[in-house]
Each structure stands twice: as structure tokens, then as C-alpha cells.
Design a protein around this motif. Structure first.
Motif, PDB file in Angstrom:
ATOM      1  N   LYS A  78     -24.355 -26.045  12.961  1.00  0.00           N
ATOM      2  CA  LYS A  78     -24.282 -25.113  11.838  1.00  0.00           C
ATOM      3  C   LYS A  78     -25.088 -23.839  12.120  1.00  0.00           C
ATOM      4  CE  LYS A  78     -23.022 -28.108   7.998  1.00  0.00           C
ATOM      5  NZ  LYS A  78     -21.823 -27.315   7.666  1.00  0.00           N
ATOM      6  N   SER A  79     -26.224 -23.999  12.756  1.00  0.00           N
ATOM      7  CA  SER A  79     -27.007 -22.818  13.131  1.00  0.00           C
ATOM      8  C   SER A  79     -26.266 -21.985  14.162  1.00  0.00           C
ATOM      9  CB  SER A  79     -28.370 -23.243  13.689  1.00  0.00           C
ATOM     10  OG  SER A  79     -29.167 -23.843  12.693  1.00  0.00           O
ATOM     11  N   SER A 103     -19.812 -33.936   7.748  1.00  0.00           N
ATOM     12  CA  SER A 103     -21.172 -33.411   7.600  1.00  0.00           C
ATOM     13  C   SER A 103     -21.761 -33.792   6.247  1.00  0.00           C
ATOM     14  CB  SER A 103     -21.165 -31.881   7.747  1.00  0.00           C
ATOM     15  OG  SER A 103     -20.700 -31.486   9.014  1.00  0.00           O
ATOM     16  N   GLN A 163     -16.428 -30.667   8.376  1.00  0.00           N
ATOM     17  CA  GLN A 163     -17.216 -30.305   7.198  1.00  0.00           C
ATOM     18  C   GLN A 163     -17.383 -31.500   6.268  1.00  0.00           C
ATOM     19  OE1 GLN A 163     -18.832 -27.601   7.000  1.00  0.00           O
ATOM     20  NE2 GLN A 163     -17.828 -26.308   8.523  1.00  0.00           N
ATOM     21  N   ASP A 170     -14.265 -24.644  18.236  1.00  0.00           N
ATOM     22  CA  ASP A 170     -14.707 -24.822  16.853  1.00  0.00           C
ATOM     23  C   ASP A 170     -15.783 -25.903  16.742  1.00  0.00           C
ATOM     24  OD1 ASP A 170     -13.392 -27.274  17.016  1.00  0.00           O
ATOM     25  OD2 ASP A 170     -11.620 -26.583  15.923  1.00  0.00           O
ATOM     26  N   SER A 171     -16.221 -26.148  15.514  1.00  0.00           N
ATOM     27  CA  SER A 171     -17.323 -27.080  15.263  1.00  0.00           C
ATOM     28  C   SER A 171     -16.974 -28.508  15.670  1.00  0.00           C
ATOM     29  CB  SER A 171     -17.704 -27.047  13.777  1.00  0.00           C
ATOM     30  OG  SER A 171     -18.170 -25.765  13.410  1.00  0.00           O
ATOM     31  N   ASP A 207     -11.763 -28.490  11.719  1.00  0.00           N
ATOM     32  CA  ASP A 207     -12.949 -27.929  11.090  1.00  0.00           C
ATOM     33  C   ASP A 207     -13.156 -28.518   9.695  1.00  0.00           C
ATOM     34  OD1 ASP A 207     -15.137 -25.873  11.238  1.00  0.00           O
ATOM     35  OD2 ASP A 207     -14.122 -25.147   9.441  1.00  0.00           O
ATOM     36  N   LYS A 243     -23.078 -21.763  14.572  1.00  0.00           N
ATOM     37  CA  LYS A 243     -21.906 -21.130  13.962  1.00  0.00           C
ATOM     38  C   LYS A 243     -22.278 -20.192  12.806  1.00  0.00           C
ATOM     39  CE  LYS A 243     -18.945 -23.314  16.556  1.00  0.00           C
ATOM     40  NZ  LYS A 243     -18.167 -22.590  17.587  1.00  0.00           N
ATOM     41  N   LYS A 244     -23.590 -19.950  12.645  1.00  0.00           N
ATOM     42  CA  LYS A 244     -24.079 -19.035  11.594  1.00  0.00           C
ATOM     43  C   LYS A 244     -23.725 -19.527  10.193  1.00  0.00           C
ATOM     44  CE  LYS A 244     -25.335 -16.358  14.976  1.00  0.00           C
ATOM     45  NZ  LYS A 244     -26.754 -16.305  15.418  1.00  0.00           N
ATOM     46  N   GLU A 245     -23.667 -20.841  10.015  1.00  0.00           N
ATOM     47  CA  GLU A 245     -23.427 -21.414   8.696  1.00  0.00           C
ATOM     48  C   GLU A 245     -24.761 -21.734   8.030  1.00  0.00           C
ATOM     49  OE1 GLU A 245     -20.933 -24.819   9.113  1.00  0.00           O
ATOM     50  OE2 GLU A 245     -19.442 -23.790  10.336  1.00  0.00           O
ATOM     51  N   LYS A 246     -24.719 -22.049   6.741  1.00  0.00           N
ATOM     52  CA  LYS A 246     -25.938 -22.423   6.037  1.00  0.00           C
ATOM     53  C   LYS A 246     -26.448 -23.758   6.585  1.00  0.00           C
ATOM     54  CE  LYS A 246     -24.803 -20.001   1.725  1.00  0.00           C
ATOM     55  NZ  LYS A 246     -24.559 -20.143   0.269  1.00  0.00           N
ATOM     56  N   ALA A 247     -27.622 -23.719   7.181  1.00  0.00           N
ATOM     57  CA  ALA A 247     -28.098 -24.916   7.879  1.00  0.00           C
ATOM     58  C   ALA A 247     -29.481 -25.374   7.429  1.00  0.00           C
ATOM     59  CB  ALA A 247     -28.121 -24.648   9.386  1.00  0.00           C
TER      60      ALA A 247
END
Length: 414
Positions: free
Chosen positions: A200-201, A145, A142, A366-367, A138, A203-207
Motif C-alpha cells: 500500500k505504501s 486486505s 483489496q 498491480d498490487s 486488484d 502504491k501510494k495508498e492509505k497505509a
């Protein structure tokens, strides 16, 4: 300060090294835009090749990842591909006349299959903490990304700072004035951006930032009328759509897509068929690839078991056919025989099965696994025209993700 390289995945180590070296290569090449197309496009400073061969840069980066991990596995299916290449090369004597090409393919497949297998088996074993108390997969995802965002800015800025050298954009949405952002092309960037925004969307991350930039990159690349990239964007959205539970939003989205396809059918048809009717010239629609496929097919059926060996396309034949590469798995079968193609297809089928597991049970992955799944699905459909060899980043992505997804969830003895 001591750096613990075991805290990074092979995919991460390869990607970071490749980004640094390819950017350096672009800056020391008179025109990276022209060099990317072997000098066969117009630019303000023509270069027939890169100053440093990108294929050897890729091999060097893969070797760096391999040597800093240094795992050897006796059950690596990549050995079957390598052995087939060597045996067919001996039988058809291609190994004697094209030793460099044969050895490059053997070494690149061996290394990429090994580093992908190592990343997958380490994940399967649950050993995902490199010693710093965090999930290294992960963490690497990140960082990658963020690197992708930086490459987006660098690539677009260079087009306007040095147009023609690092790309050119016309925004005419026609194939007669296509253009490209060269840095993006070298790193499969617009597709990576879209995949990361989707993940990211999910996984409810800031996207939000990623979506803005991904949509901008998609719009810019669509202006170049690249049918392949549009197809890959459609695959990304399709995967994102099937991952979601069926509810009213999904139904509304499905209806909206149906309306768009119905209303814009004529434009969509013209875009993918290059203005030809369905019954029109298939050769025109395929940009000369049909003749190339037919040429390779004739060579393949003449030596289906042991392969024809390395095929050399002359300038005269290239001009006649209208295309010189982008032949995919048929090229592999022609060069190395049908057994090589069967093994490759077997790897892909098993990878598809494992990737479906990730899609169906996304909350338990995971991502990083999501990134590998999306990249794999955006790669393997293109084997009819690409990825015969591991020569660029998109080729690497296809082969790495195929091996990674093949071994994901499998327990393999060292």
C-alpha cells in the motif's frame, strides 16, 4: 441476484472459503491452540486434533475454486509432479500401502497448479475485467486486505476471551514461554499484514492503519521468539528496500541497519543460534531437525530414483530425534524420488526469475502481482524445512505462488 463467480480470482475464492471454514473448525474444536500442535503443547483444554481435518478443508476449498473456474490445461507442469508421484508409488509399492497420502498429494498438486495457472494465464491475456468494469485482481486484493484486518482483531480478541483455547501470550521474549495467536498462525497473518502495508505504501495508498497494525502484530509475534517469522519480516523489508531507487534515504537506512547489526550483534546471534556459539551444537540450534534431516537423507540415498515411499515416524524415534516434521523438500525427494525434487526446483527457479521482473518493474504490475511476489519470496526459502505437502495455508501459499509466478508473463496454450 445472480453472482458472477468469474469476477473473482481463484486465489480469492479459495481464501474466502478457507477463512470461513477454518474459523468454524476452530470454534467447534475444544482447543484450537493445542490442536494446531497435535496436542503437544500445554493449554487449558487439550485437543490432539481439530474437529474437522484442516488438510481436507483446504482440499475442499481448492476444489471449490477449481470447479467454479473449471479450466484444464494440457501444458500444466503440475502434471509432471503428479505423474512422478504415481509412478514412484507403483515402483516402490508405496501406493499400495499409503494410497490415501499419495492420492491426497496428487489431487492437491493438480488442483492448486491448475487454479494458479488459470489466474496467471488470465492475467497474461489481459482479461482482467470480470464484467463489472474493474480489475478483478486488484479488487480481490483489496477485499483480502480488509479480511486480514478482521482476522487480526478476531485472533487477538480470542486469545484474551479464551486464553489457552485460541492461543496464549506471555510477552517474555523467550523460547521457554513462547505462546502464539492461533488464528494468526493458521492464516500466515502477521506476514500478510506486513506485506500489505508495504504494498500500500509502494502504491501510494492509505497505509497508516495497516502499518500500525502490522507493527503491532510483528511485535507480538516477535515476543514469541519465532526465528522463522523474524526471518520472513527481514525478507519483506529487504524486498521493499531493493524496490526503491537508491537515494539519500536509502543510504541512511542502510547505514542505520548496519549500526543496529553492529551494536546488537550479540543479541541477534543469541536469538538465531539459541544462545549457542557458532561452533556449538548444531542439533540444538536446529531444534532436533538435524537428526531428522540425517534420518531422511539416509532413506533418500537408499532409493534416490524411485523414492522410499511414505515415511512413518514412530513415537520412540520422534522422542529420540526431538522433531517429527518440518523437513521440506528432502521429505518430498525421500517419498517420491529425485525427479520430483528436480521438477519442483525447476518451478521455483523459473518463478524466481519471473518474480525478479515484477520487483525490477514494479510500476507496471498491480498490487495482486506484488502480493504474489512477496508471498513467494517469503515461502520458497523455507522449503528446507516446510511445504513438503499442501496441508495448511502457508503450504498453499508456497505452492500457489510458485505456480502463479512460474506462469506469470508466459503464454501457454490450453
Amino acid at each position: 441476484m445472480k453472482i458472477n463467480l468469474r469476477r473473482y480470482t481463484n486465489f480469492y475464492r479459495f481464501t474466502i472459503a478457507f477463512v470461513i471454514l477454518i474459523l468454524f473448525d476452530c470454534f467447534i474444536t475444544p482447543s484450537a491452540y493445542s490442536a494446531l500442535h497435535s496436542g503437544r503443547v500445554g493449554s487449558y483444554a487439550s485437543s490432539t486434533t481439530f474437529t474437522l481435518n484442516p488438510a481436507y478443508i483446504l482440499l475442499l476449498c481448492a476444489l471449490i475454486a477449481f470447479l467454479t473456474d473449471l479450466h484444464i490445461y494440457k501444458n500444466n507442469i503440475g502434471y509432471g509432479l503428479c505423474l512422478t508421484i504415481l509412478l514412484t508409488g507403483l515402483l516402490n509399492r508405496g501406493l499400495l500401502t499409503g494410497a490415501n497420502a499419495y492420492l491426497f498429494d496428487v489431487i492437491s498438486i493438480f488442483i492448486v497448479s491448475t487454479i494458479a495457472m488459470s489466474d496467471a494465464l488470465r492475467k497474461n491475456s489481459g482479461v482482467i475485467d470480470g464484467g463489472g468494469g474493474e480489475n478483478i485482481y486488484d479488487a480481490d486484493y483489496q477485499v483480502i486486505s480488509k479480511v486480514v484486518l478482521v482476522l487480526f482483531v478476531i485472533g487477538l480478541a480470542l486469545v484474551y476471551i479464551a486464553p489457552g483455547r485460541f492461543g496464549v501470550l506471555y510477552f517474555q521474549f523467550t523460547r521457554s514461554a513462547r505462546g502464539e495467536v492461533t488464528i494468526w498462525s493458521l492464516f500466515f497473518l502477521s506476514v500478510l499484514l506486513l506485506i500489505i502495508a508495504i504494498i500500500k505504501s509502494s502504491k501510494k495508498e492509505k497505509a497508516k492503519l495497516y502499518w500500525i497494525i502490522a507493527i503491532a502484530a510483528c511485535f507480538i509475534t516477535i515476543s514469541t521468539s519465532s526465528r522463522t517469522l523474524v526471518l520472513l519480516y527481514m525478507i519483506c523489508f529487504f524486498l521493499a528496500w531493493i524496490e526503491q531507487k537508491f537515494d539519500i534515504k536509502k543510504l541512511i537506512g542502510l547505514i542505520a541497519i548496519g549500526i543496529v547489526v553492529f551494536v546488537g550483534y550479540e543479541y541477534i546471534s543469541d536469538f538465531f543460534l539459541l544462545g549457542q556459539q557458532v561452533s556449538g551444537s548444531l542439533g540444538t540450534v536446529l531444534n532436533g531437525r538435524l537428526g531428522l534431516w540425517q534420518y531422511y537423507w539416509e532413506l533418500f540415498i537408499s532409493h534416490p530414483i524411485i523414492g522410499y515411499g511414505q515415511v512413518s515416524i514412530s513415537e520412540q524415534l520422534r522422542a529420540t530425534l526431538g522433531a517429527s516434521s518440518e523437513i521440506g523438500i528432502l521429505k518430498s525427494a525421500t517419498n517420491y524420488g529425485i525427479i520430483f525434487a528436480i521438477i519442483e526446483l525447476y518451478i521455483i527457479i523459473r518463478a524466481i526469475i519471473n518474480s525478479i521482473t515484477v520487483i525490477k518493474d514494479r510500476n507496471n504490475y498491480d498490487s495482486f502481482d506484488h502480493l504474489m511476489t512477496f508471498l513467494f519470496w517469503c515461502s520458497f526459502p523455507l522449503i528446507i524445512q516446510q511445504h513438503a505437502r499442501i496441508l495448511n495455508y502457508s503450504d498453499f501459499i508456497f505452492w500457489y505462488t510458485s505456480f502463479y509466478m512460474y506462469y506469470r508473463n508466459f503464454k501457454v496454450e490450453k
